[in-house]
Design a protein around this motif. Structure first.
Motif, PDB file in Angstrom:
ATOM      1  N   LEU A  43      11.012 -99.438  14.647  1.00  0.00           N
ATOM      2  CA  LEU A  43      10.368 -98.894  13.448  1.00  0.00           C
ATOM      3  C   LEU A  43       9.155 -99.741  13.102  1.00  0.00           C
ATOM      4  O   LEU A  43       9.066-100.897  13.477  1.00  0.00           O
ATOM      5  CB  LEU A  43      11.345 -98.900  12.271  1.00  0.00           C
ATOM      6  N   SER A  44       8.240 -99.132  12.369  1.00  0.00           N
ATOM      7  CA  SER A  44       7.069 -99.894  11.945  1.00  0.00           C
ATOM      8  C   SER A  44       6.603 -99.377  10.599  1.00  0.00           C
ATOM      9  O   SER A  44       7.125 -98.389  10.087  1.00  0.00           O
ATOM     10  CB  SER A  44       5.960 -99.778  12.986  1.00  0.00           C
ATOM     11  N   GLY A  45       5.631-100.047  10.056  1.00  0.00           N
ATOM     12  CA  GLY A  45       5.102 -99.630   8.766  1.00  0.00           C
ATOM     13  C   GLY A  45       6.081 -99.944   7.646  1.00  0.00           C
ATOM     14  O   GLY A  45       6.867-100.879   7.734  1.00  0.00           O
ATOM     15  N   ALA A  46       6.027 -99.132   6.601  1.00  0.00           N
ATOM     16  CA  ALA A  46       6.894 -99.374   5.444  1.00  0.00           C
ATOM     17  C   ALA A  46       8.362 -99.269   5.835  1.00  0.00           C
ATOM     18  O   ALA A  46       9.221 -99.901   5.221  1.00  0.00           O
ATOM     19  CB  ALA A  46       6.569 -98.380   4.337  1.00  0.00           C
ATOM     20  N   ASN A  47       8.655 -98.485   6.867  1.00  0.00           N
ATOM     21  CA  ASN A  47      10.045 -98.363   7.301  1.00  0.00           C
ATOM     22  C   ASN A  47      10.599 -99.680   7.823  1.00  0.00           C
ATOM     23  O   ASN A  47      11.806 -99.907   7.773  1.00  0.00           O
ATOM     24  CB  ASN A  47      10.154 -97.319   8.417  1.00  0.00           C
ATOM     25  N   LEU A  48       9.724-100.515   8.352  1.00  0.00           N
ATOM     26  CA  LEU A  48      10.153-101.826   8.838  1.00  0.00           C
ATOM     27  C   LEU A  48      10.107-102.847   7.705  1.00  0.00           C
ATOM     28  O   LEU A  48      11.043-103.614   7.513  1.00  0.00           O
ATOM     29  CB  LEU A  48       9.240-102.269   9.986  1.00  0.00           C
ATOM     30  N   ARG A  49       9.025-102.813   6.951  1.00  0.00           N
ATOM     31  CA  ARG A  49       8.841-103.825   5.908  1.00  0.00           C
ATOM     32  C   ARG A  49       9.868-103.700   4.793  1.00  0.00           C
ATOM     33  O   ARG A  49      10.131-104.658   4.090  1.00  0.00           O
ATOM     34  CB  ARG A  49       7.423-103.737   5.342  1.00  0.00           C
ATOM     35  N   CYS A  50      10.474-102.522   4.655  1.00  0.00           N
ATOM     36  CA  CYS A  50      11.464-102.363   3.587  1.00  0.00           C
ATOM     37  C   CYS A  50      12.716-103.169   3.878  1.00  0.00           C
ATOM     38  O   CYS A  50      13.540-103.373   2.996  1.00  0.00           O
ATOM     39  CB  CYS A  50      11.819-100.886   3.404  1.00  0.00           C
ATOM     40  N   THR A  51      12.888-103.654   5.132  1.00  0.00           N
ATOM     41  CA  THR A  51      14.059-104.470   5.415  1.00  0.00           C
ATOM     42  C   THR A  51      13.767-105.951   5.278  1.00  0.00           C
ATOM     43  O   THR A  51      14.649-106.778   5.495  1.00  0.00           O
ATOM     44  CB  THR A  51      14.562-104.208   6.846  1.00  0.00           C
ATOM     45  N   GLY A  52      12.533-106.294   4.952  1.00  0.00           N
ATOM     46  CA  GLY A  52      12.209-107.692   4.738  1.00  0.00           C
ATOM     47  C   GLY A  52      11.464-108.328   5.903  1.00  0.00           C
ATOM     48  O   GLY A  52      11.176-109.517   5.873  1.00  0.00           O
ATOM     49  N   VAL A  53      11.153-107.552   6.948  1.00  0.00           N
ATOM     50  CA  VAL A  53      10.366-108.094   8.057  1.00  0.00           C
ATOM     51  C   VAL A  53       8.905-108.085   7.642  1.00  0.00           C
ATOM     52  O   VAL A  53       8.370-107.044   7.280  1.00  0.00           O
ATOM     53  CB  VAL A  53      10.540-107.238   9.329  1.00  0.00           C
ATOM     54  N   GLU A  54       8.287-109.257   7.671  1.00  0.00           N
ATOM     55  CA  GLU A  54       6.895-109.319   7.254  1.00  0.00           C
ATOM     56  C   GLU A  54       6.025-109.045   8.461  1.00  0.00           C
ATOM     57  O   GLU A  54       5.772-109.925   9.272  1.00  0.00           O
ATOM     58  CB  GLU A  54       6.590-110.693   6.660  1.00  0.00           C
ATOM     59  N   TRP A  55       5.611-107.833   8.631  1.00  0.00           N
ATOM     60  CA  TRP A  55       4.848-107.461   9.823  1.00  0.00           C
ATOM     61  C   TRP A  55       3.846-106.382   9.458  1.00  0.00           C
ATOM     62  O   TRP A  55       4.196-105.232   9.236  1.00  0.00           O
ATOM     63  CB  TRP A  55       5.805-106.973  10.916  1.00  0.00           C
ATOM     64  N   ASP A  56       2.613-106.816   9.382  1.00  0.00           N
ATOM     65  CA  ASP A  56       1.534-105.885   9.089  1.00  0.00           C
ATOM     66  C   ASP A  56       0.383-106.268   9.996  1.00  0.00           C
ATOM     67  O   ASP A  56      -0.104-107.389   9.947  1.00  0.00           O
ATOM     68  CB  ASP A  56       1.123-106.007   7.609  1.00  0.00           C
ATOM     69  N   PHE A  70      -5.242-110.031   0.663  1.00  0.00           N
ATOM     70  CA  PHE A  70      -4.227-109.047   0.257  1.00  0.00           C
ATOM     71  C   PHE A  70      -2.860-109.499   0.756  1.00  0.00           C
ATOM     72  O   PHE A  70      -2.761-110.366   1.624  1.00  0.00           O
ATOM     73  CB  PHE A  70      -4.570-107.649   0.795  1.00  0.00           C
ATOM     74  N   ASN A  71      -1.838-108.936   0.183  1.00  0.00           N
ATOM     75  CA  ASN A  71      -0.475-109.347   0.541  1.00  0.00           C
ATOM     76  C   ASN A  71       0.179-108.309   1.434  1.00  0.00           C
ATOM     77  O   ASN A  71      -0.130-107.131   1.370  1.00  0.00           O
ATOM     78  CB  ASN A  71       0.375-109.504  -0.722  1.00  0.00           C
ATOM     79  N   VAL A  72       1.105-108.785   2.257  1.00  0.00           N
ATOM     80  CA  VAL A  72       1.948-107.874   3.009  1.00  0.00           C
ATOM     81  C   VAL A  72       3.175-107.608   2.149  1.00  0.00           C
ATOM     82  O   VAL A  72       3.861-108.530   1.735  1.00  0.00           O
ATOM     83  CB  VAL A  72       2.367-108.492   4.351  1.00  0.00           C
ATOM     84  N   ILE A  73       3.387-106.328   1.852  1.00  0.00           N
ATOM     85  CA  ILE A  73       4.462-105.989   0.938  1.00  0.00           C
ATOM     86  C   ILE A  73       5.772-105.893   1.702  1.00  0.00           C
ATOM     87  O   ILE A  73       5.882-105.159   2.683  1.00  0.00           O
ATOM     88  CB  ILE A  73       4.185-104.636   0.257  1.00  0.00           C
ATOM     89  N   THR A  74       6.757-106.646   1.274  1.00  0.00           N
ATOM     90  CA  THR A  74       8.086-106.475   1.870  1.00  0.00           C
ATOM     91  C   THR A  74       9.116-106.330   0.760  1.00  0.00           C
ATOM     92  O   THR A  74       8.922-106.787  -0.363  1.00  0.00           O
ATOM     93  CB  THR A  74       8.494-107.679   2.731  1.00  0.00           C
ATOM     94  N   ARG A  75      10.196-105.643   1.106  1.00  0.00           N
ATOM     95  CA  ARG A  75      11.344-105.548   0.210  1.00  0.00           C
ATOM     96  C   ARG A  75      12.577-105.842   1.041  1.00  0.00           C
ATOM     97  O   ARG A  75      12.555-105.712   2.256  1.00  0.00           O
ATOM     98  CB  ARG A  75      11.433-104.151  -0.403  1.00  0.00           C
ATOM     99  N   GLU A  76      13.645-106.203   0.374  1.00  0.00           N
ATOM    100  CA  GLU A  76      14.813-106.643   1.126  1.00  0.00           C
ATOM    101  C   GLU A  76      15.845-105.547   1.364  1.00  0.00           C
ATOM    102  O   GLU A  76      16.673-105.645   2.247  1.00  0.00           O
ATOM    103  CB  GLU A  76      15.493-107.826   0.392  1.00  0.00           C
ATOM    104  N   GLY A  77      15.793-104.499   0.566  1.00  0.00           N
ATOM    105  CA  GLY A  77      16.925-103.562   0.532  1.00  0.00           C
ATOM    106  C   GLY A  77      17.167-102.771   1.807  1.00  0.00           C
ATOM    107  O   GLY A  77      18.298-102.576   2.226  1.00  0.00           O
TER     108      GLY A  77
END
Lengths: 139, 366, 339
Positions: free
Chosen positions: B215-228, B243-250
């Motif tokens: 997965l990539s994009g927001a689908n990946l970053r929503c798990t907390g992987v900081e990858w942009d 700018f910041n790379v947005i991540t969430r943990e959920g």
């Protein structure tokens, strides 16, 4: 419950706001100058170099030339020029490559017809399409 | 004696929530999904095969039609690939114009996602509010490129047009306006208890699973992987912006929602800085030959599209046309996790999960 | 004793029958007129809230004839029926869904004089009859021989059972206060203060459960467009489909009227004690309150997303029902201590 109330407030606030819709068929939508609409063709400018037909990604342009009627002059003049608007994607590449600006874009975009056959536009039609011609053609 | 049996149900290709012609064959026990099989290909146009007979410039309009929600990034990935092969130098202004166009496209793309996602969940109004702002972006891009959706704006070596008079000013004014409207969206949707109940904890997956499924994009970053890729494999002039790379943990639909909404704000930041930094020399096309020929060899580039990593692979034999062209289309890869996520969920969650993946069918089918 | 009361208490006769039949037809036309313009109003309000204009082509700037045109179109449309559908039930379902919607209007007292019945168990009658519509919806879902329709029908049944109970429970407080199930007496009991102030919790529960009964957003699961395409009426077209739509809006009419009667004091003036009741504007007060409720329903529909089926059940049984029960207890205490 607070979130629901906030939402209700937001929609109520929008009740009196300015409407964003266009009154489209009654009032034409003004398009910016660069807008890529239906092509306008100037037969007198065309040198039959075939570049537009070659660059066209969908092969929708068909053209034929004939010998210049004045035997003194070299080169060809345009005989027929057809664009098939069934497959034309208005990508602007034909106008981009044209060395004499014989084919340019206009801002007209209304192409709906009752029959598919009517979407084959010939030289005369493209020549008469002379409203809202784009001012800035070569960047 | 009461007997129950599983029921096979075709969701799509003519279903309001599949965002195009996507088909999902599901087996349901009551409303619980036992098995889900995605069926794709209804919108397959063979872009990659067609490209083998087309010159590089001619392929650009075709890329517009892959991910038609954010055509600018597609334009960019192709041009970037060819430029990488040719080693072309671009003037700064061209790069800034490209970044502006791409980031505006990203905002528009996330707005479309926001609107349609809420429509899937059953709220009609956010869709229309989101499209009000999108309309403004579309108008800006229309002024810039001459089309509202299929821009065909970038060329190998630069961009087609310079910014028209006053355009940068309009973009500058748009940023604070959009920030204001975002607050409204949060009032309308983000705090809404019904919405929260619909998305929290739905379609959950872990970091490892996300990486395994590519997965990539927001689908990946929503798990907390900081990858942009804009930050970690920087391209164009993205290294000049803060700018910041947005991540969430959920890792659930709620995190994906938060990620995308926050990404809009980050994009606005980039737009703001780009408008300030853009050089004023008026040069927007680099030195490239009239007939573009990529040298013999191959190249793969990838960039961050609103949906994830979009990649472009070109194998060239030194001719005007590529020998082979391949796009890594993020929607297609993101879709792979769907059968796993859907197992054991109910019909309503199916829509929430499918919508949350943010697919564009033109891109899935290519 | 008003004219209608004496009529209601007179001996049965053919004249009597003719008068009531005439009144019934009048009421039917008023309701249909309401439906026509409620649909238009909903589309207009929705349009304005969503920065659009809504219908503005047929019948002048405000699209006044839009619904009429739509109904005409539906009348002319081809009536399709799936080959494998259960023919009898398929035809019967819209009727079962539609008829009770009109039956319930009979008990609602609009003003002191404008009412058709004066039965002792008016409130019970309303709730009992309105439950029948669900059977029509389930029948439609079953008879269509369509999987989406079946799911919609099942959802409707589950939802109706879950929300009928808190709906009934919430009005028990009012019955305690009034000591009657007669809707006229309930209105008369509110001469000084509307029950919304005495029973705010009951009002909220009734409003929520009522929305669920109406199958409107956020409780429109039986026809959830984005999930079940169109739910139970997915196979219906033309006027059979219109019947489902009509019954939905007639219920909107009936339920808004019922809320007005139960909680907002019906034809009583909004501010009591300054002599407004005596000037004979009952119909006006009723209409104003009624429109406010209809607007509230539209407003909620425009703003909220849809609940999920299992959350809906949980909310009904685990939240609304306990609160409704607690409210009964509270009402009993208040009644015992203060009245």
């Amino acid at each position: 419950m607070l979130g629901l109330a906030k939402g209700l407030k937001y929609t109520l606030k929008n009740l009196t706001k300015e409407k964003m819709t266009y009154q489209y068929p009654e009032e034409p939508i003004p398009m910016p100058d660069r807008f890529r609409g239906i092509q306008k063709f100037y037969p007198e400018k065309c040198i039959v170099c075939n570049q537009c037909a070659n660059i066209c990604p969908t092969d929708c342009i068909e053209l034929t030339g004939k010998k210049h009627p004045d035997p003194e002059k070299k080169g060809k003049i345009i005989d027929t020029y057809d664009i098939n608007f069934e497959i034309c994607i208005l990508c602007d590449l034909c106008t981009e490559v044209c060395p004499t600006e014989a084919i340019v874009m206009t801002n007209n975009f209304e192409l709906a017809e009752y029959s598919r056959d009517e979407l084959f536009k010939n030289l005369e039609w493209l020549d008469e399409n002379d409203q809202n011609v784009r001012k800035e053609n070569k960047a | 004696m009461i007997r129950t049996e599983e029921m096979m149900l075709n969701v799509g290709p003519q279903h309001p929530s599949t965002h195009g012609v996507f088909r999902l064959v599901i087996k349901v026990d009551g409303e619980t999904i036992v098995e889900a099989t995605p069926v794709i290909g209804y919108l397959h146009r063979g872009t990659e095969k067609l490209a083998e007979d087309l010159q590089y410039t001619q392929i650009i309009p075709y890329t517009d039609r892959m991910d038609y929600i954010s055509a600018m990034t597609n334009n960019y990935v192709l041009c970037h690939a060819v430029e990488t092969m040719m080693g072309a130098e671009l003037p700064d202004r061209a790069e800034y114009l490209r970044v502006l166009a791409m980031e505006l496209g990203r905002v528009a793309s996330h707005l479309v996602w926001f609107g349609t996602y809420l429509l899937d969940i059953g709220a009609v109004s956010p869709f229309l509010y989101a499209f009000r702002e999108r309309e403004m972006i579309i108008n800006l891009l229309n002024e810039l490129s001459g089309a509202r959706l299929t821009f065909n704006y970038m060329r190998v070596g630069g961009v087609k047009w310079d910014a028209p008079d006053g355009w940068l000013e309009k973009v500058r004014e748009f940023v604070p306006y959009m920030r204001e409207q975002l607050k409204g969206y949060h009032d309308l949707v983000t705090g809404n208890e019904i919405f929260l109940n619909r998305v929290k904890g739905i379609g959950k997956y872990t970091k490892e699973e996300a990486i395994q499924y590519s997965l990539s994009g927001a689908n990946l970053r929503c798990t907390g992987v900081e990858w942009d890729l804009r930050k970690h494999e920087t391209y164009s002039v993205y290294d000049r912006f803060d700018f910041n790379v947005i991540t969430r943990e959920g890792g659930d639909a709620w995190s994906r929602y938060q990620c995308r909404m926050a990404e809009i704000e980050e994009s606005l930041k980039i737009i703001e800085q780009a408008v300030e930094q853009i050089p004023d020399d008026g040069k927007y096309m680099g030195k490239v030959p009239r007939i573009i020929k990529a040298p013999k060899g191959e190249a793969f580039v990838r960039i961050e599209s609103p949906r994830g990593e979009i990649g472009c692979y070109i194998a060239s034999e030194g001719k005007k046309e590529p020998y082979r062209l391949k796009f890594r289309r993020p929607s297609f890869y993101n879709l792979q996790i769907l059968p796993k996520l859907l197992k054991g969920e109910n019909m309503a969650n199916l829509i929430t999960i499918l919508g949350g993946v943010d697919i564009v069918l033109g891109e899935v089918d290519g | 004793m008003t004219w209608i009361d004496s009529l209601l208490q007179s001996q049965p006769s053919w004249t009597n029958f003719a008068i009531f039949a005439g009144l019934g037809v009048t009421m039917l036309s008023i309701t249909l007129g309401f439906v026509t313009f409620a649909i238009l109003a909903e589309r207009k309000v929705m349009g304005y809230m969503q920065l659009r204009h809504g219908p503005n082509r047929v019948g002048g700037r405000f699209g006044l004839l839009q619904s009429v045109a739509d109904i005409l179109k539906l009348l002319l449309k081809e009536d399709t029926r799936p080959k494998q559908a259960d023919k009898t039930l398929f035809v019967l379902a819209p009727v079962i869904a539609y008829a009770p919607a009109f039956l319930v209007i009979a008990v609602i007292p609009f003003t002191e004089a404008f009412k058709f019945t004066d039965i002792g168990v008016g409130l019970l009658y309303y709730i009992a009859i309105s439950g029948i519509s669900t059977i029509g919806i389930v029948t439609a879902g079953w008879a269509s021989n369509n999987k989406y329709a079946l799911m919609g029908g099942m959802r409707a049944a589950a939802q109706m059972i879950s929300y009928e109970i808190p709906l009934v429970m919430s009005v028990i407080g009012i019955i305690l206060f009034t000591g009657s199930l007669n809707l006229v007496e309930i209105v008369q009991a509110q001469e000084n203060i509307a029950f919304i102030f005495l029973q705010p919790i009951a009002f909220l529960i009734f409003l929520i459960a009522g929305t669920a009964e109406l199958n409107r957003t956020p409780f429109d699961l039986p026809e959830a467009e984005s999930e079940l395409v169109a739910g139970y009426h997915v196979e219906y077209s033309g006027f059979r489909w219109a019947f489902f739509m009509l019954s939905e809006y007639v219920y909107l009419f009936a339920l808004s009227a019922l809320i007005t009667v139960l909680f907002l004091g019906g034809w009583n003036a909004p501010i009591p004690g300054i002599g407004l009741n005596e000037i004979g504007l009952g119909a006006v007060w009723f209409t104003i309150k009624f429109i406010v409720i209809v607007f509230l329903f539209m407003w909620m529909r425009i703003t909220f997303p849809r609940l999920r089926a299992d959350q809906l059940m949980e909310f009904g049984w685990k939240v609304l029902l306990p609160i409704a029960l607690a409210n009964i207890f509270l009402s009993a205490l208040i009644k015992e201590l203060f009245f």
